[in-house]
Design a protein around this motif. Structure first.
Motif, PDB file in Angstrom:
ATOM      1  N   UNK A   1       2.356  -3.546   2.486  1.00 52.51           N
ATOM      2  CA  UNK A   1       2.187  -2.411   3.399  1.00 52.51           C
ATOM      3  C   UNK A   1       1.308  -1.324   2.785  1.00 52.51           C
ATOM      4  N   UNK A   2       1.427  -1.196   1.489  1.00 58.73           N
ATOM      5  CA  UNK A   2       0.641  -0.137   0.853  1.00 58.73           C
ATOM      6  C   UNK A   2      -0.151  -0.726  -0.324  1.00 58.73           C
TER       7      UNK A   2
ATOM      8  N   UNK B   1      -4.798  -2.171  -4.465  1.00 65.76           N
ATOM      9  CA  UNK B   1      -6.099  -2.830  -4.678  1.00 65.76           C
ATOM     10  C   UNK B   1      -6.253  -3.971  -3.694  1.00 65.76           C
TER      11      UNK B   1
ATOM     12  N   UNK C   1      -7.581   4.267   4.473  1.00 62.64           N
ATOM     13  CA  UNK C   1      -6.618   4.270   3.374  1.00 62.64           C
ATOM     14  C   UNK C   1      -7.350   4.369   2.055  1.00 62.64           C
ATOM     15  N   UNK C   2      -7.905   5.528   1.733  1.00 65.12           N
ATOM     16  CA  UNK C   2      -8.721   5.665   0.524  1.00 65.12           C
ATOM     17  C   UNK C   2      -7.912   5.441  -0.742  1.00 65.12           C
ATOM     18  N   UNK C   3      -6.585   5.402  -0.617  1.00 64.81           N
ATOM     19  CA  UNK C   3      -5.754   5.135  -1.793  1.00 64.81           C
ATOM     20  C   UNK C   3      -6.011   3.738  -2.335  1.00 64.81           C
ATOM     21  N   UNK C   4      -6.431   2.863  -1.458  1.00 64.23           N
ATOM     22  CA  UNK C   4      -6.652   1.496  -1.909  1.00 64.23           C
ATOM     23  C   UNK C   4      -8.046   1.365  -2.505  1.00 64.23           C
TER      24      UNK C   4
ATOM     25  N   UNK D   1      -4.159   6.304   7.158  1.00 65.99           N
ATOM     26  CA  UNK D   1      -3.600   7.425   6.405  1.00 65.99           C
ATOM     27  C   UNK D   1      -3.050   8.544   7.296  1.00 65.99           C
TER      28      UNK D   1
ATOM     29  N   UNK E   1       0.309   7.565   7.937  1.00 64.76           N
ATOM     30  CA  UNK E   1       1.130   7.764   6.747  1.00 64.76           C
ATOM     31  C   UNK E   1       1.501   9.230   6.582  1.00 64.76           C
TER      32      UNK E   1
ATOM     33  N   UNK F   1       3.108   3.133  -3.268  1.00 62.17           N
ATOM     34  CA  UNK F   1       3.907   2.181  -2.492  1.00 62.17           C
ATOM     35  C   UNK F   1       5.386   2.324  -2.806  1.00 62.17           C
TER      36      UNK F   1
ATOM     37  N   UNK G   1      -6.620  11.161  -2.876  1.00 63.96           N
ATOM     38  CA  UNK G   1      -7.192   9.809  -2.863  1.00 63.96           C
ATOM     39  C   UNK G   1      -8.693   9.842  -2.596  1.00 63.96           C
TER      40      UNK G   1
ATOM     41  N   UNK H   1     -11.999   7.070  -2.223  1.00 69.55           N
ATOM     42  CA  UNK H   1     -12.265   5.637  -2.115  1.00 69.55           C
ATOM     43  C   UNK H   1     -13.081   5.134  -3.301  1.00 69.55           C
TER      44      UNK H   1
END
Lengths: 79, 468, 79, 79, 79, 79, 79
Positions: free
Chosen positions: B144-145, B148, B171-174, B275, B278, G17, G61, G63
């Motif tokens: 889900x989150x 990478x 989802x820039x966290x990824x 996001x 989220x 997560x 965050x 990218x």
């Protein structure tokens, strides 16, 4: 005869009833007329004595009745 | 006219249209060259009827034929026929009697020109399916989150660009980890496998892998049908999203992947959350948590209030009041009952006293007095009567005696001669002179001596002389 | 006769009921007419004594009853 | 008779119930009429004493009840 | 009778419920009328004491309740 | 009774839920009417303490909630 | 409870997560109403921290694309 003698002898030991019976016997003998004069006279004399005895007995009884009656309060008897 | 006559000459029978069509049908369907034939042509007038049957026309530059593919046949077609698509149809020619038209009853259909590849595709698909490589049970949910996201594709194509754009936006966290591969040509398959292996070997691992390329012909997409690629995808330690070609393109890689995406963009959307969603969730989370605690506190307060409001807690004195009433009640009963034993006994005693009074000891004395009096009276009267009776009896005897008195005769002057013993002497013969006798008169007796005695004078008795 | 003597002797030791029974007996004897005069007289005398004894007993009882009635509150007995 | 004597002697040591039972017995005896005169007099006397005793016991009991009622707060009873 | 004595002796060691049960028992006995006179007097006395004891217990309990109510914030219970 | 003592002793070590359960139990006991007088007084006392304790817990919880909300930026939570 | 403590301790070492999952779990637990009051408070506190952490993660965050080296025929790369 013998009987009468006896009777006269112990008169005082007799009862009223014996005396009366003797008296009545004498009367019967006298009435029968069978008695010789002298016997009848003797019988008669005996009867006189018996009569006297009997009368005395009755008097005595009457006297006692009266006396006792008074003693025990004659008055309260007849209410 | 002429022709009719000629026909009448040659055949005795005139056919109905139906009979004629049947004859044609029998003729056509008995020709082995028409029963099992392959026809190459281009599809036009394609219609997918709601009943599931497909109606279309096969044509080439100069001719056309109607064709029908029943739903029972077309259901398992690996592609969707379209107008203008060149295909090879396999089937039998038949007659549709109602319209008097012959048509091709298509049993199978494959795109024209790639027939050999198609057969390979189908054979491999069956083989790997039999091995269970495509089994639904092997499909894993996507993370889900993902931190990478591994991508196996061409480093220069639109695919990586679309994926990066989408993830950067959503989802820039990824972080996107690109493992480049050739996605076309005979060398493609090994590079794809290698790219996958590189990703598999990474530490830390990527959370999800997207395998993809843009749309193309079957030949162009073919590397993704290669067995080594399919197997490599199937053994991925992390979920794989397959995004090969366009929506209508199907590769074995799609079957082996955990999820099939129609496009690379769709794949990127599938592998990561948005996001804003989220943020909304996170924002809501604290409010929901707070609210849950508030609800809990409120619920606790309610419950506590409910308890506190219970009469036993709010009015604890009531339990005492109830007991007080009970005591009052008992005391009243005691007070009520306290004199009862005395009352009962007084009544019993009074009863006995009444009976005692009725006994009348005094009355019995009176009765006794009367009995006593009766006895006394009886004694007196009985004894009195006896005395009286005896007196009367005596008087009677006396009366009789008086009458019988023997001496009464003597009163008239008689005397009785008695001997010495008092016995009466009745004869003069007993009287010898000198004998002493007694003479009894009525009033006494005298003694005398017989002096003499006269003779017997005839029974008249002897004369007696007495010397008194 | 022997009995009567005895009775007279310890009269005081008798109960009212014994005395009454004796009286009754005497009455019966008298009524039978079998008693000689003198016995009757004696019976009369005895009966008179018995009557006296009984009467005294009754008087005594009555007196006691009255006394008890006064002592123990006769009035409160009748509620 | 022996019993009656005894009763009179230690009357005071009796309970109410014993006295009542005795009283009942005496009343029954008196009612039966079987008692001799003197016995009935004595019985009557005893019964009078028993009545008195019982009555006193009841009076005493009532008095005690009243006293207790006052002592233990008669007033608080009627709320 | 023994029981009653005993009860009076260690009344103070009783609980309210014991006293109530005893009280109920006594009431039943009194109402049945089967108790001897003196026992019923004693029973009455005991019952009065029990009533008093029970009331005192209740007073004490009420006082405690009030105290508790003040101490532990009676007012805050009812919102 | 032992149980109640114990509870009072380490009340502070309890959780809100334990206290509530205990409170409910006590209320049930009180409502059943089976408790003896003194036990019901003690139960009432305990229940008052439990109510107080529970309320404090709730207040504390609410206070903490507010405090945390401010500390950790409650304001930014509701956008 | 143990679990919650632990979480608070190494919150900083968490991934987004893990934090999200934990946050979701806490919200679920809180909303289920099964947590005791004090645990709820602690859970709330934790949830606030998690929210903060998650928010920060989202805010900061940026990218990033990482390219792994594999020599490919440049010509054949373009599809």
């Amino acid at each position: 005869m013998e009987e009468i003698r006896e009777v006269e002898a112990n008169n005082s030991g007799w009862t009223f009833e014996q005396a009366m019976r003797r008296l009545e016997e004498i009367v019967r003998q006298l009435e029968s007329g069978d008695l010789p004069l002298d016997a009848s006279i003797r019988a008669y004399e005996e009867s006189m004595r018996l009569v006297k005895f009997c009368r005395e007995q009755l008097d005595k009884a009457e006297f006692q009745l009266e006396k006792l009656g008074q003693e025990l309060g004659e008055d309260s008897v007849t209410p | 006219m002429n022709a009719l006559t000629r026909a009448a000459d040659q055949t005795e029978v005139v056919l109905t249209v139906t009979e004629l069509n049947r004859r044609i049908k029998e003729r056509l369907e008995s020709d082995p060259r028409l029963v099992q034939c392959r026809v190459a042509g281009e599809i036009s007038n394609f219609k997918h009827h709601p009943s599931g049957h497909m109606y279309f026309t096969l044509k080439d530059e100069t001719s056309r034929i109607r064709a029908v593919m029943f739903s029972s046949r077309n259901r398992r077609l690996p592609f969707r026929p379209e107008d203008g698509m060149r295909v090879i149809a396999f089937g039998a020619v038949g007659v549709f009697e109602r319209d008097g038209q012959y048509q091709l009853y298509v049993e199978d259909l494959e795109p024209d020109g790639v027939g050999a590849l198609f057969v390979r595709f189908e054979q491999l698909r069956r083989k790997l399916a039999d091995e269970g490589l495509f089994a639904q049970e092997r499909k894993r949910p996507l993370p889900r989150f993902p931190a990478r996201v591994g991508v196996v594709t061409s480093p220069t194509g639109a695919v990586i660009r679309d994926i990066c754009t989408t993830i950067a936006r959503r989802y820039p966290l990824a972080r996107v980890v690109l493992s480049p591969a050739q996605v076309q040509g005979p060398e493609a398959a090994p590079t794809i496998v290698r790219a996958l292996e590189v990703l598999y070997a990474l530490d830390p691992k990527v959370d999800v892998i997207i395998v993809g390329r843009g749309g193309g012909s079957l030949e162009e997409l073919w590397p993704f049908n290669e067995e080594m690629v399919v197997r490599a995808v199937a053994r991925s330690p992390v979920p794989v999203v397959s995004a090969v070609g366009h929506e209508t393109d199907v590769t074995l890689c799609d079957f082996a992947a955990d999820v099939r995406a129609a496009t690379p963009t769709a794949a990127a959307e599938l592998v990561c959350p948005h996001q804003t969603e989220l943020r909304a969730y996170v924002d809501q989370a604290s409010a929901r948590a707070r609210n849950a605690v508030l609800v809990k506190v409120a619920w606790g307060r309610d419950r506590l209030m409910e308890m506190a409001r219970r009469p036993v807690l709010r009015e604890p004195a009531r339990t005492i009041a109830v007991r007080r009433q009970l005591i009052d009640y008992l005391e009243a009963r005691v007070r009520e009952a306290q004199r009862r034993p005395i009352g009962v006994r007084r009544r019993a005693l009074a009863d006995l006293e009444r009976r005692l009074q009725r006994v009348q000891v005094g009355g019995s004395i009176q009765a006794r007095r009367q009995a006593l009096m009766r006895f006394e009276h009886q004694v007196r009267s009985l004894v009195g009567r006896q005395v009286h009776f005896q007196s009367r009896r005596l008087e009677g005897v006396i009366g009789k005696l008086e009458a019988l008195n023997p001496l009464a005769v003597l009163r008239r002057g008689y005397g009785v001669i008695l001997d010495e013993d008092g016995g009466v002497i009745t004869s003069v013969r007993a009287l010898a002179p000198g004998r002493r006798i007694g003479i009894r008169m009525h009033d006494g007796t005298v003694e005398a001596e017989v002096k003499s005695r006269g003779g017997d004078s005839g029974g008249r008795g002897e004369q007696l002389r007495l010397d008194l």
